[in-house]
Motif scaffolding. Sequence first.
Motif, PDB file in Angstrom:
ATOM      1  N   CYS A  87       0.821  -1.217   0.000  1.00 23.74           N
ATOM      2  CA  CYS A  87       0.000   0.000   0.000  1.00 23.74           C
ATOM      3  C   CYS A  87       0.853   1.264   0.000  1.00 23.74           C
ATOM      4  O   CYS A  87       0.470   2.279  -0.591  1.00 23.74           O
ATOM      5  CB  CYS A  87      -0.929   0.007   1.216  1.00 23.74           C
ATOM      6  N   ASN A  88       2.001   1.206   0.685  1.00 28.58           N
ATOM      7  CA  ASN A  88       2.846   2.401   0.732  1.00 28.58           C
ATOM      8  C   ASN A  88       3.327   2.792  -0.656  1.00 28.58           C
ATOM      9  O   ASN A  88       3.382   3.981  -1.001  1.00 28.58           O
ATOM     10  CB  ASN A  88       4.039   2.172   1.661  1.00 28.58           C
ATOM     11  N   GLU A  89       3.684   1.803  -1.476  1.00 29.47           N
ATOM     12  CA  GLU A  89       4.153   2.102  -2.831  1.00 29.47           C
ATOM     13  C   GLU A  89       3.050   2.720  -3.678  1.00 29.47           C
ATOM     14  O   GLU A  89       3.288   3.655  -4.437  1.00 29.47           O
ATOM     15  CB  GLU A  89       4.682   0.827  -3.498  1.00 29.47           C
ATOM     16  N   GLU A  90       1.851   2.203  -3.543  1.00 28.90           N
ATOM     17  CA  GLU A  90       0.728   2.762  -4.308  1.00 28.90           C
ATOM     18  C   GLU A  90       0.433   4.189  -3.860  1.00 28.90           C
ATOM     19  O   GLU A  90       0.164   5.073  -4.684  1.00 28.90           O
ATOM     20  CB  GLU A  90      -0.513   1.880  -4.137  1.00 28.90           C
ATOM     21  N   ALA A  91       0.478   4.411  -2.548  1.00 22.64           N
ATOM     22  CA  ALA A  91       0.222   5.758  -2.042  1.00 22.64           C
ATOM     23  C   ALA A  91       1.326   6.714  -2.477  1.00 22.64           C
ATOM     24  O   ALA A  91       1.055   7.895  -2.753  1.00 22.64           O
ATOM     25  CB  ALA A  91       0.106   5.730  -0.521  1.00 22.64           C
ATOM     26  N   LEU A  92       2.569   6.239  -2.543  1.00 23.85           N
ATOM     27  CA  LEU A  92       3.669   7.083  -2.984  1.00 23.85           C
ATOM     28  C   LEU A  92       3.493   7.509  -4.438  1.00 23.85           C
ATOM     29  O   LEU A  92       3.844   8.635  -4.810  1.00 23.85           O
ATOM     30  CB  LEU A  92       4.996   6.345  -2.810  1.00 23.85           C
ATOM     31  N   LYS A  93       2.965   6.642  -5.272  1.00 22.77           N
ATOM     32  CA  LYS A  93       2.720   7.007  -6.670  1.00 22.77           C
ATOM     33  C   LYS A  93       1.766   8.196  -6.757  1.00 22.77           C
ATOM     34  O   LYS A  93       1.961   9.109  -7.575  1.00 22.77           O
ATOM     35  CB  LYS A  93       2.159   5.805  -7.435  1.00 22.77           C
ATOM     36  N   CYS A  94       0.738   8.177  -5.915  1.00 25.99           N
ATOM     37  CA  CYS A  94      -0.202   9.295  -5.893  1.00 25.99           C
ATOM     38  C   CYS A  94       0.482  10.569  -5.402  1.00 25.99           C
ATOM     39  O   CYS A  94       0.241  11.660  -5.929  1.00 25.99           O
ATOM     40  CB  CYS A  94      -1.399   8.962  -5.000  1.00 25.99           C
ATOM     41  N   TYR A  95       1.338  10.412  -4.389  1.00 23.01           N
ATOM     42  CA  TYR A  95       2.076  11.572  -3.878  1.00 23.01           C
ATOM     43  C   TYR A  95       2.995  12.143  -4.957  1.00 23.01           C
ATOM     44  O   TYR A  95       3.065  13.364  -5.157  1.00 23.01           O
ATOM     45  CB  TYR A  95       2.889  11.195  -2.640  1.00 23.01           C
ATOM     46  N   TRP A  96       3.736  11.296  -5.646  1.00 27.26           N
ATOM     47  CA  TRP A  96       4.662  11.756  -6.681  1.00 27.26           C
ATOM     48  C   TRP A  96       3.919  12.483  -7.796  1.00 27.26           C
ATOM     49  O   TRP A  96       4.421  13.464  -8.346  1.00 27.26           O
ATOM     50  CB  TRP A  96       5.451  10.572  -7.242  1.00 27.26           C
ATOM     51  N   HIS A  97       2.726  12.014  -8.116  1.00 33.10           N
ATOM     52  CA  HIS A  97       1.923  12.713  -9.120  1.00 33.10           C
ATOM     53  C   HIS A  97       1.535  14.091  -8.609  1.00 33.10           C
ATOM     54  O   HIS A  97       1.595  15.089  -9.350  1.00 33.10           O
ATOM     55  CB  HIS A  97       0.667  11.899  -9.447  1.00 33.10           C
ATOM     56  N   TRP A  98       1.168  14.156  -7.337  1.00 35.63           N
ATOM     57  CA  TRP A  98       0.765  15.447  -6.752  1.00 35.63           C
ATOM     58  C   TRP A  98       1.932  16.422  -6.705  1.00 35.63           C
ATOM     59  O   TRP A  98       1.805  17.576  -7.126  1.00 35.63           O
ATOM     60  CB  TRP A  98       0.203  15.223  -5.340  1.00 35.63           C
ATOM     61  N   ILE A  99       3.084  16.002  -6.211  1.00 36.64           N
ATOM     62  CA  ILE A  99       4.228  16.903  -6.066  1.00 36.64           C
ATOM     63  C   ILE A  99       4.761  17.315  -7.428  1.00 36.64           C
ATOM     64  O   ILE A  99       5.248  18.438  -7.612  1.00 36.64           O
ATOM     65  CB  ILE A  99       5.341  16.260  -5.194  1.00 36.64           C
ATOM     66  N   SER A 100       4.639  16.443  -8.412  1.00 40.03           N
ATOM     67  CA  SER A 100       5.112  16.773  -9.753  1.00 40.03           C
ATOM     68  C   SER A 100       4.237  17.817 -10.431  1.00 40.03           C
ATOM     69  O   SER A 100       4.691  18.534 -11.328  1.00 40.03           O
ATOM     70  CB  SER A 100       5.175  15.507 -10.625  1.00 40.03           C
ATOM     71  N   SER A 101       2.985  17.904 -10.006  1.00 45.62           N
ATOM     72  CA  SER A 101       2.059  18.859 -10.617  1.00 45.62           C
ATOM     73  C   SER A 101       2.048  20.204  -9.884  1.00 45.62           C
ATOM     74  O   SER A 101       1.304  21.095 -10.249  1.00 45.62           O
ATOM     75  CB  SER A 101       0.641  18.274 -10.623  1.00 45.62           C
ATOM     76  N   TRP A 102       2.886  20.305  -8.851  1.00 43.99           N
ATOM     77  CA  TRP A 102       2.951  21.552  -8.086  1.00 43.99           C
ATOM     78  C   TRP A 102       3.499  22.667  -8.975  1.00 43.99           C
ATOM     79  O   TRP A 102       4.484  22.492  -9.671  1.00 43.99           O
ATOM     80  CB  TRP A 102       3.841  21.364  -6.860  1.00 43.99           C
ATOM     81  N   ARG A 103       2.856  23.835  -8.909  1.00 41.22           N
ATOM     82  CA  ARG A 103       3.263  24.937  -9.779  1.00 41.22           C
ATOM     83  C   ARG A 103       3.898  26.069  -8.982  1.00 41.22           C
ATOM     84  O   ARG A 103       4.231  25.927  -7.801  1.00 41.22           O
ATOM     85  CB  ARG A 103       2.048  25.441 -10.559  1.00 41.22           C
ATOM     86  N   GLU A 104       4.054  27.184  -9.608  1.00 42.87           N
ATOM     87  CA  GLU A 104       4.747  28.310  -8.993  1.00 42.87           C
ATOM     88  C   GLU A 104       4.027  28.845  -7.771  1.00 42.87           C
ATOM     89  O   GLU A 104       4.650  29.402  -6.870  1.00 42.87           O
ATOM     90  CB  GLU A 104       4.927  29.430 -10.012  1.00 42.87           C
ATOM     91  N   ASN A 105       2.714  28.704  -7.732  1.00 45.17           N
ATOM     92  CA  ASN A 105       1.963  29.224  -6.586  1.00 45.17           C
ATOM     93  C   ASN A 105       2.172  28.314  -5.391  1.00 45.17           C
ATOM     94  O   ASN A 105       1.477  27.331  -5.200  1.00 45.17           O
ATOM     95  CB  ASN A 105       0.472  29.317  -6.930  1.00 45.17           C
ATOM     96  N   LEU A 106       3.153  28.625  -4.552  1.00 46.64           N
ATOM     97  CA  LEU A 106       3.529  27.753  -3.448  1.00 46.64           C
ATOM     98  C   LEU A 106       2.468  27.668  -2.379  1.00 46.64           C
ATOM     99  O   LEU A 106       2.440  26.727  -1.588  1.00 46.64           O
ATOM    100  CB  LEU A 106       4.835  28.242  -2.821  1.00 46.64           C
TER     101      LEU A 106
END
Length: 496
Positions: free
Chosen positions: A241-260
């Motif tokens: 489950c941790n690996e699956e949850a990390l994939k979702c996190y990586w998608h989220w952090i990768s989509s982070w934009r300039e508006n911090l």
Amino acid sequence: MFINFAPISLKLLFCSFNLGSMAGPSYLVNILDSNHVSAPKGSVPSTTLALTYLDLPWFPSAPMQSLFFYEFPHPTSHFMQTTLPTLTQSLSLTLKHFFPLAAKLICPPPPLKPYILYSDGDSVPLIVAEFTGADVDHLTANYPRDFKLLHPFVPELPPSTMSSEGILVMPVMAVKVTVFPNTGVCIGMAHNHVAADGSAFMHFMRSWSSVCKSKGDSTFLDEESRRPFYNRDALGDPDGCNEEALKCYWHWISSWRENLAGPTKDISSVDKVRATFELTRAQITKLKQWLTTQCKNSSNDSEEVKISTFVVTCSIMWICMIKSQENNIQVSTNGDNDDDTFYYLLFAVDCRNRIGFPLPVTYFGNCLAPGIVRAKKSELMGEKGMVTAGKAIAKKVKEMESGAQKEAEKGPSNLEEMFRSGHHVGISGSPKFRVYDMDFGWGRPLKIEFIHIDDGGSLSLIESKNESGGMEVSLVLSKNQMDAFTSNLAESLKAF
């Protein structure tokens, strides 16, 4: 204890907030203090806490926001000279045990993992404001009021920062205390859900209020049964489950934009109202008796369902919410008039001490599984809608007694289906939080409000302030929908 004192003498005139049903006078906000409160120096070593598969899915979520209103019939000078020192000292002593709330969320880019990092001296921002001219009775009323009315009392989390290495650093908690001279005090809280779920956060609030009421005596927190429990190893990693949850996190952090600071919403033109509805113990008892009988008479199953206070409260509120939204549903062209359309109810199940989760009730972090109930529109809107809702909710509650781990593991996929439907109501809060027991030394709260439900589609559910066995339900809807909800609830209660 470290308190960075930075007095501010800003007078801000807010003319856009209306404290009454009609246009009223302006009122003044005087920012008195801007502090940073940390645990006593050297009391907590630098600590890193891993995030589990139950923490990671909360990264995209907005901060959890709550307001605690108290009676305080003293002038502002009394609060500043007598009460504020005790409040800040007790917060410092409590953060010694609940240090993740003063820590930072460290969010590196893929393939690295995020974590909570506490360093000696990490602190929580504390703003103290004086609010002159406000009608506290109106602010804490149950009847519908403009939902923006309470927003001035909610603290803002400090902005996140991004390092040159692309590591996002996010604060966890902020506090804002508002004094209404000679009338009341509001303690506003905001915290990042990644660090703590409702049960963990309310554990902190109960501890802080108790230390404050005892004038700084925190010795009871040294008892093992009262201390927060931080061991993540007890959760393990079922089925990756941790690996699956990390994939979702990586998608989220990768989509982070300039508006911090994350996306912001302009709510100035949004026309919504907030209201609280109280179900008395007598009403709930009557509903439980009626629904228990109806379920027995209409059941084709040999298995008997338990009709609890939670079940009847969620059932009647869900049905009334659906009915109040009918006008919007009727004008939709997406097939929503189909009687086979599924409607969903979502409630969080605390998994501490449940099968598969060998964790004490004091576990600090996230330990929730989604309880998702669905039923067809035709069944919920029919004459036996309450029975359909009650049976479905009761069965899901029973399933979660032994199947919470399975639901937690497949939660993200189930939630995706529910959100796609566009027909869902969420339940926030719990009567088990005992929020009205949180006495800082000024008596029980006048009112508790959860501001994070303002986006609509959610209900906050807590125990009644006025009597044991009663329930308080708060919600935010458009004015027309709130009128319809109020009417539907009144009619439903008369029918039983």
